[in-house]
Motif scaffolding. Structure first.
Motif, mmCIF file in Angstrom:
data_model
loop_
_atom_site.group_PDB
_atom_site.id
_atom_site.type_symbol
_atom_site.label_atom_id
_atom_site.label_comp_id
_atom_site.label_asym_id
_atom_site.label_seq_id
_atom_site.Cartn_x
_atom_site.Cartn_y
_atom_site.Cartn_z
ATOM 1 N N TRP A 147 58.201 71.949 90.509
ATOM 2 C CA TRP A 147 56.989 72.762 90.520
ATOM 3 C C TRP A 147 55.787 71.933 90.966
ATOM 4 O O TRP A 147 54.963 72.377 91.773
ATOM 5 C CB TRP A 147 56.752 73.347 89.125
ATOM 6 C CG TRP A 147 55.435 74.031 88.957
ATOM 7 C CD1 TRP A 147 54.398 73.649 88.148
ATOM 8 C CD2 TRP A 147 54.991 75.243 89.599
ATOM 9 N NE1 TRP A 147 53.347 74.528 88.240
ATOM 10 C CE2 TRP A 147 53.684 75.514 89.128
ATOM 11 C CE3 TRP A 147 55.581 76.108 90.522
ATOM 12 C CZ2 TRP A 147 52.955 76.623 89.550
ATOM 13 C CZ3 TRP A 147 54.843 77.213 90.954
ATOM 14 C CH2 TRP A 147 53.554 77.459 90.466
ATOM 15 N N ARG A 148 55.662 70.701 90.464
ATOM 16 C CA ARG A 148 54.522 69.846 90.834
ATOM 17 C C ARG A 148 54.496 69.592 92.337
ATOM 18 O O ARG A 148 53.424 69.651 92.964
ATOM 19 C CB ARG A 148 54.591 68.521 90.077
ATOM 20 C CG ARG A 148 53.502 67.530 90.485
ATOM 21 C CD ARG A 148 53.550 66.259 89.654
ATOM 22 N NE ARG A 148 54.804 65.541 89.755
ATOM 23 C CZ ARG A 148 55.141 64.754 90.778
ATOM 24 N NH1 ARG A 148 54.304 64.580 91.806
ATOM 25 N NH2 ARG A 148 56.305 64.130 90.786
ATOM 26 N N CYS A 181 64.965 69.974 80.707
ATOM 27 C CA CYS A 181 64.444 68.940 81.600
ATOM 28 C C CYS A 181 63.459 68.013 80.891
ATOM 29 O O CYS A 181 63.286 66.859 81.285
ATOM 30 C CB CYS A 181 63.758 69.586 82.802
ATOM 31 S SG CYS A 181 64.893 70.412 83.929
ATOM 32 N N ALA A 182 62.806 68.534 79.855
ATOM 33 C CA ALA A 182 61.822 67.740 79.121
ATOM 34 C C ALA A 182 62.420 67.052 77.899
ATOM 35 O O ALA A 182 61.709 66.319 77.194
ATOM 36 C CB ALA A 182 60.663 68.633 78.684
ATOM 37 N N GLU A 233 53.682 76.816 79.948
ATOM 38 C CA GLU A 233 55.155 76.881 79.821
ATOM 39 C C GLU A 233 55.622 76.278 78.502
ATOM 40 O O GLU A 233 56.447 76.857 77.791
ATOM 41 C CB GLU A 233 55.793 76.152 81.008
ATOM 42 C CG GLU A 233 57.296 75.947 80.893
ATOM 43 C CD GLU A 233 57.667 74.532 80.456
ATOM 44 O OE1 GLU A 233 58.529 74.408 79.553
ATOM 45 O OE2 GLU A 233 57.117 73.568 81.004
ATOM 46 N N PHE A 291 63.716 74.555 81.527
ATOM 47 C CA PHE A 291 62.490 73.751 81.459
ATOM 48 C C PHE A 291 62.494 72.878 80.205
ATOM 49 O O PHE A 291 62.075 71.715 80.240
ATOM 50 C CB PHE A 291 61.262 74.654 81.495
ATOM 51 C CG PHE A 291 60.737 74.910 82.884
ATOM 52 C CD1 PHE A 291 59.738 74.106 83.409
ATOM 53 C CD2 PHE A 291 61.242 75.930 83.657
ATOM 54 C CE1 PHE A 291 59.251 74.323 84.690
ATOM 55 C CE2 PHE A 291 60.766 76.167 84.938
ATOM 56 C CZ PHE A 291 59.770 75.364 85.462
ATOM 57 N N ARG A 322 59.999 70.605 86.302
ATOM 58 C CA ARG A 322 58.558 70.386 86.302
ATOM 59 C C ARG A 322 58.135 69.583 87.532
ATOM 60 O O ARG A 322 57.080 69.844 88.123
ATOM 61 C CB ARG A 322 58.124 69.674 85.015
ATOM 62 C CG ARG A 322 58.266 70.575 83.786
ATOM 63 C CD ARG A 322 57.907 69.862 82.512
ATOM 64 N NE ARG A 322 57.946 70.770 81.364
ATOM 65 C CZ ARG A 322 57.730 70.406 80.121
ATOM 66 N NH1 ARG A 322 57.453 69.139 79.839
ATOM 67 N NH2 ARG A 322 57.782 71.289 79.134
ATOM 68 N N ARG A 323 58.936 68.628 87.945
ATOM 69 C CA ARG A 323 58.639 67.873 89.168
ATOM 70 C C ARG A 323 58.758 68.787 90.386
ATOM 71 O O ARG A 323 57.937 68.713 91.311
ATOM 72 C CB ARG A 323 59.581 66.683 89.299
ATOM 73 C CG ARG A 323 59.321 65.838 90.556
ATOM 74 C CD ARG A 323 60.226 64.610 90.596
ATOM 75 N NE ARG A 323 59.910 63.778 91.737
ATOM 76 C CZ ARG A 323 60.442 63.951 92.942
ATOM 77 N NH1 ARG A 323 61.338 64.925 93.138
ATOM 78 N NH2 ARG A 323 60.109 63.156 93.939
ATOM 79 N N ASP A 380 64.794 68.047 87.671
ATOM 80 C CA ASP A 380 63.495 68.025 87.004
ATOM 81 C C ASP A 380 62.682 69.211 87.517
ATOM 82 O O ASP A 380 62.044 69.134 88.571
ATOM 83 C CB ASP A 380 62.778 66.707 87.291
ATOM 84 C CG ASP A 380 61.519 66.540 86.442
ATOM 85 O OD1 ASP A 380 61.008 67.564 85.937
ATOM 86 O OD2 ASP A 380 61.052 65.399 86.300
ATOM 87 N N VAL A 418 48.859 71.903 87.695
ATOM 88 C CA VAL A 418 50.141 71.551 87.079
ATOM 89 C C VAL A 418 49.983 71.366 85.574
ATOM 90 O O VAL A 418 50.800 71.853 84.786
ATOM 91 C CB VAL A 418 50.727 70.280 87.727
ATOM 92 C CG1 VAL A 418 51.948 69.798 86.950
ATOM 93 C CG2 VAL A 418 51.109 70.557 89.174
ATOM 94 N N THR A 448 49.594 74.937 84.012
ATOM 95 C CA THR A 448 50.775 75.807 84.053
ATOM 96 C C THR A 448 51.932 75.231 83.239
ATOM 97 O O THR A 448 52.631 75.974 82.536
ATOM 98 C CB THR A 448 51.222 76.038 85.505
ATOM 99 O OG1 THR A 448 51.313 74.785 86.210
ATOM 100 C CG2 THR A 448 50.237 76.942 86.238
ATOM 101 N N VAL A 449 52.120 73.926 83.297
ATOM 102 C CA VAL A 449 53.173 73.319 82.476
ATOM 103 C C VAL A 449 52.793 73.400 80.999
ATOM 104 O O VAL A 449 53.663 73.593 80.133
ATOM 105 C CB VAL A 449 53.428 71.862 82.918
ATOM 106 C CG1 VAL A 449 54.336 71.145 81.924
ATOM 107 C CG2 VAL A 449 54.059 71.839 84.302
#
Length: 223
Positions: free
Chosen positions: A133-134, A118-119, A171, A115, A130-131, A128, A164, A167-168
């Motif tokens: 998960w979104r 990816c950021a 994270e 994670f 996070r994407r 990605d 999102v 939760t992000v």
């Protein structure tokens, strides 16, 4: 066969060691020397399995993407995010999936590191998370709207955005302070948020702590 098994174990050791170093130092600062020392593998041995640091980072992301799929689509009968034909109350599925995600982040350094990778704006990630998960959250909130359990007048897109973001955010905060990944942090969010997300009559059956099998399960519904 023995040689292949040993090679597979070495690869897994290197992926985990790389994840630990990436999580602690970031991609730019992490070095092949630090990763090989952490793994107990020579630099030559590392390069035998992975060409460079970028390839190692991709391997970390691949492992994490597989784990994320297990707590989203595969967990709910292989449901694709594009259709999300959710079996059961979609809002509870969303609560349970979020608890599973944070439990995974707390327990697995490979997922936490991926994670972060990816950021990381210093590199271009092929995956990605996070994407990923979104998209899952958006699909499940659309399913909640179809089921009639989403609050009247609330768009699935707006509901997904709130979930999102929270939760992000947990994270990201949890990368430095593990208490943000503890079940109680997410339970507090759901306790505050579900009354605004759920339709009249749908709230009583929802469990902010997660339903059976989730972190903190069995503490009762929001009534």
């Amino acid at each position: 066969m023995v040689k292949q098994e040993r090679a597979a174990r070495t690869r897994e050791t290197l992926i985990r060691a790389a994840a630990e170093v990436f999580a602690e130092q970031g991609f730019v600062t992490a070095s092949i020397a630090a990763i090989s020392r952490r793994a107990g593998v020579s630099a030559g041995g590392l390069h035998f399995h992975f060409e460079n640091k970028t390839v190692l980072a991709r391997a970390v992301e691949d492992r994490a993407a597989q784990a994320l799929r297990r707590v989203t689509t595969e967990r709910w009968g292989g449901v694709a995010a594009s259709s999300a034909a959710v079996d059961g109350n979609a809002l509870q599925v969303l609560v349970d999936s979020s608890h599973a995600l944070l439990a995974l982040l707390a327990a697995d350094v490979v997922v936490r590191a991926a994670f972060l990778l990816c950021a990381d704006v210093s590199r271009r990630s092929a995956i990605d998370l996070r994407r990923q998960w979104r998209l899952w959250v958006e699909a499940v909130t659309r399913a909640a709207a179809r089921q009639g359990v989403l609050a009247d007048g609330l768009s699935p897109q707006d509901a997904a955005g709130v979930v999102v973001a929270a939760t992000v955010g947990l994270e990201a905060l949890g990368a430095r302070d593990g208490d943000w990944l503890a079940p109680h942090a997410l339970t507090r969010f759901w306790t505050l948020t579900l009354p605004r997300l759920a339709a009249d009559g749908a709230l009583g059956g929802l469990v902010a702590e997660g339903s059976a099998g989730e972190a903190g399960a069995g503490r009762g519904s929001l009534t």
